[in-house]
Design an enzyme around this catalytic site. Structure first.
Site, PDB file in Angstrom:
ATOM      1  N   SER A 298       0.992  -0.923   0.011  1.00 38.85           N
ATOM      2  CA  SER A 298      -0.035  -0.069  -0.070  1.00 38.85           C
ATOM      3  C   SER A 298       0.886   1.377  -0.104  1.00 38.85           C
ATOM      4  O   SER A 298       0.588   2.184  -0.828  1.00 38.85           O
ATOM      5  CB  SER A 298      -0.856  -0.075   1.254  1.00 38.85           C
ATOM      6  OG  SER A 298      -1.636  -1.069   1.336  1.00 38.85           O
TER       7      SER A 298
ATOM      8  N   HIS B 278      -2.750   6.455   3.582  1.00 38.61           N
ATOM      9  CA  HIS B 278      -2.940   5.069   3.791  1.00 38.61           C
ATOM     10  C   HIS B 278      -4.414   4.777   4.625  1.00 38.61           C
ATOM     11  O   HIS B 278      -5.054   3.835   4.374  1.00 38.61           O
ATOM     12  CB  HIS B 278      -1.964   4.100   4.529  1.00 38.61           C
ATOM     13  CG  HIS B 278      -2.046   2.818   4.826  1.00 38.61           C
ATOM     14  ND1 HIS B 278      -2.170   2.457   6.016  1.00 38.61           N
ATOM     15  CD2 HIS B 278      -2.158   1.673   4.049  1.00 38.61           C
ATOM     16  CE1 HIS B 278      -2.249   1.155   6.138  1.00 38.61           C
ATOM     17  NE2 HIS B 278      -2.074   0.663   4.900  1.00 38.61           N
TER      18      HIS B 278
END
Lengths: 213, 213
Positions: free
Chosen positions: B15, B43
């Site tokens: 990510s 995130h």
């Protein structure tokens, strides 16, 4: 710099009025039963994009409200969501909120099997044997496992709130839930999170309780 | 539909790689010490708008890291943020996380004085007598009261994380904090929230601990 003098209780009401007005200015409207959920998610995020991405299966709000009134429990995949849900209000109807993510047995099994704790948590939830609403704000693997459990006939959730946030497998896992025949509220795309999951749960609880907002 | 096979521990790393790449494609770059905080907020929200609105006072990251290493405590205005902060990591340095919002004495006093519980919570925090980082993800009135306490010489926070979300007084309260001479991380505008406040705290903790991400 000046601040509007406003009583604590009025702040939420005023926020909802602003959100309603701005949605109207954007030309966005929603069925009466869905509007409180859309508004509460925007209230929690200040992000009007949710007005375009929140997706509701047919009659999901009515079904969820009925389940809550009949004592359904809520299972979530983060302790932040658990912390944000109005537990007192749910408990009045006989339900409770659960998060198994930090349970020792869950952590141990996940490590042994080399799977996420979210997967093991969903399996644990499936064994609760009570009507359950799933509020998933973090782990796409939770949604993927829920779909498998449903397909295998091991689970029939009252509602799946599918709003994990993120960049890996998140978009696809949400689409997967929308292919099931279980009632769902999904936020399509990457956005969502623990606060969004809690906001959706609370919007349902407040609708059932006929709390003013 | 297919899902990428990826080990749990790899998901966060992947990510962060995606976020870094997309920020680069957008032509956005940040100083090395700030980048982990920007990345972790994105995130947590999947919202790249934060790259434009997160605002850092000079040397705030270095000052905050030093404070954490010297045992600073964190005071937050929601139990959701408290739940999201990596408490074990903070406790290793001697600090702890506090949220006074649900304390009975706070609720009672707030009702009597007809002010928000956030205001009373900040006053209670000011009496802790320990070096403190404030992580405010919900209540603009907390920020307003903090500014008053600082101006009156009753409080000198190590850092203020000013990221309440909302529609009433939120934008103004954040600007107010940026007028103080206290180190701050503020998200300008309406957006923020409990998960954002926790993400910023964790980004600092992980930087101090030299955790890989």
């Amino acid at each position: 710099m000046s601040f509007e003098i406003i009583k604590p209780m009025e702040i939420e009401k005023e926020s909802f009025r602003i959100i309603e007005k701005e949605l109207e200015q954007m030309g966005k409207s929603f069925p009466k039963e869905i509007m409180p959920t859309v508004q509460r998610v925007i209230h929690t995020t200040a992000d009007f994009e949710y007005a375009d991405t929140l997706t509701f299966s047919i009659d999901c709000i009515q079904k969820a409200k009925k389940a809550i009134m009949e004592g359904a429990h809520i299972v979530t995949d983060t302790n932040m969501t658990l912390s944000g849900i109005n537990k007192k209000m749910l408990q009045k109807f006989g339900g409770d909120v659960h998060c198994f993510m930090a349970d020792e047995d869950v952590a141990k099994e996940a490590k042994e099997r080399e799977v996420t704790r979210a997967i093991v948590s969903m399996e644990k939830a499936a064994k609760l044997g009570v009507p359950t609403i799933f509020a998933i704000g973090n782990a796409p693997t939770a949604l993927i496992r829920l779909k498998e459990l449903i397909d295998d006939g091991e689970l029939k959730p009252e509602l799946i709130i599918g709003v994990p946030v993120g960049f890996v497998n998140v978009v696809e896992a949400k689409e997967l839930i929308m292919e099931s025949d279980v009632p769902y509220i999904v936020n399509r795309g990457r956005k969502g999170g623990s606060t969004v999951a809690a906001a959706i749960c609370n919007s349902l609880l407040y609708s059932v309780s006929e709390r003013e907002l």
